[in-house]
Design an enzyme around this catalytic site. Sequence first.
Site, mmCIF file in Angstrom:
data_model
loop_
_atom_site.group_PDB
_atom_site.id
_atom_site.type_symbol
_atom_site.label_atom_id
_atom_site.label_comp_id
_atom_site.label_asym_id
_atom_site.label_seq_id
_atom_site.Cartn_x
_atom_site.Cartn_y
_atom_site.Cartn_z
ATOM 1 N N GLY A 39 6.083 -34.129 -29.918
ATOM 2 C CA GLY A 39 6.778 -33.411 -28.860
ATOM 3 C C GLY A 39 7.535 -34.327 -27.928
ATOM 4 C CB VAL A 40 6.882 -35.353 -24.453
ATOM 5 C CG1 VAL A 40 7.540 -36.228 -23.386
ATOM 6 C CG2 VAL A 40 7.002 -33.873 -24.063
ATOM 7 C CD GLN A 41 6.016 -41.103 -24.133
ATOM 8 O OE1 GLN A 41 6.192 -42.015 -24.927
ATOM 9 N NE2 GLN A 41 6.600 -41.075 -22.942
ATOM 10 C CB ALA A 101 -2.482 -27.521 -22.695
ATOM 11 C CD GLN A 103 -4.196 -35.659 -25.058
ATOM 12 O OE1 GLN A 103 -5.180 -35.918 -24.366
ATOM 13 N NE2 GLN A 103 -3.109 -36.413 -25.046
ATOM 14 C CG HIS A 124 -1.108 -38.338 -19.042
ATOM 15 N ND1 HIS A 124 -1.046 -38.973 -17.828
ATOM 16 C CD2 HIS A 124 -1.165 -37.002 -18.775
ATOM 17 C CE1 HIS A 124 -1.042 -38.067 -16.867
ATOM 18 N NE2 HIS A 124 -1.131 -36.875 -17.416
ATOM 19 N N GLY A 153 9.800 -40.064 -23.770
ATOM 20 C CA GLY A 153 9.934 -40.580 -25.121
ATOM 21 C C GLY A 153 11.388 -40.743 -25.525
ATOM 22 C CD GLU A 244 30.141 -35.934 -1.000
ATOM 23 O OE1 GLU A 244 29.281 -36.828 -0.878
ATOM 24 O OE2 GLU A 244 31.367 -36.175 -0.975
ATOM 25 C CB SER A 270 31.371 -47.576 3.826
ATOM 26 O OG SER A 270 30.559 -46.455 4.160
#
Length: 348
Positions: A39-41, A101, A103, A124, A153, A244, A270
């Site tokens: 999934g993510v990692q 979750a 895991q 994690h 990841g 901005e 500036s």
Amino acid sequence: MAIMNFGGVEEKVVTREEFPLSKAKEVLKDEVIAVIGYGVQGPGQSLNLRDNGFNVIVGQRKGGKTWDKAVADGWVPGVTLFEIEEACSKATIIQYLLSDAAQIEVWSKVKPHLTAGKALYFSHGFGITYKERTGIIPPADIDVILVAPKGSGTSLRRMFLEGRGLNSSYAVFQDATGKAFDRVIALGIGVGSGYLFETDFKREVYSDLTGERGTLMGAIQGLLLAQYEVLRENGHTPSEAFNETVEELTQSLMPLFAENGMDWMYANCSTTAQRGALDWMTPFHDATKPVFEKLYKEVASGNEAQRSIDSNSKADYREKLEEELKSLRESEMWRTGAVVRKLRPENN
């Protein structure tokens, strides 16, 4: 192991110079690394390990989108891609990269394969730190280690392909074999870390949960939205308010202080911007620090973890999450952002 001075405080770090890829490959030459979850990692870590020449396989539920993604990334079913339990049985190192979750949900399938001498790897500290809540209690005769890249990841993979590295923390929770340190550092180098700094599971999860809810995601969205709303309420157009608030921050200023520090960025703006920033940083600090203190206490008490566990375990969790994400996605500020991104020169 090098001792580096960070703002007057000494910390232990490991660099690629003192622990090169060749040494990492020697340490792990007889290991089979199973990356559980895509999934993510999972994608970034597994692909980096594969490209670096390690013996790596992927374990994932068959039939879902992530299984198909793994196949598209070149993992071959029955050769380097397996169902979770089969991958765990083949591995000597199990990289447990499912969501917190998931895991909890899958632990009963993984635990039987954690036989003596294996290593259980996390990115994690959640499952171990809150083990009384998660039920993730590893056997005593395995190594339990952590490498936590300080980014997604996607970023880990992108920086690897660019020849750079994403800094990671590392920790050893349990050293049953006497090899846990070498294993964790070798894996940290293998997944593409820039340098590795020492932590423990508790500190990792406390800092990570605070960061996600704070400056990395929760606080930054709250700050951006508040400024955007004030500008819009005072007659500024969506495009002006977004540019901005978000575009100048992310496209111009963030790269500057990422490369050289906030002090350098201040010095290269500036004098009007410098004066205003120096005057207003203290009121913003004083207004937000109590919120961060409250947040950290909620993390340390376990309340944040419990809320996450309770929410993620509900049957309609994904549907409700998608509703909330849709509301964020369809807000005026981020609909404006989608148009602004399309108008960037690189997209035209």
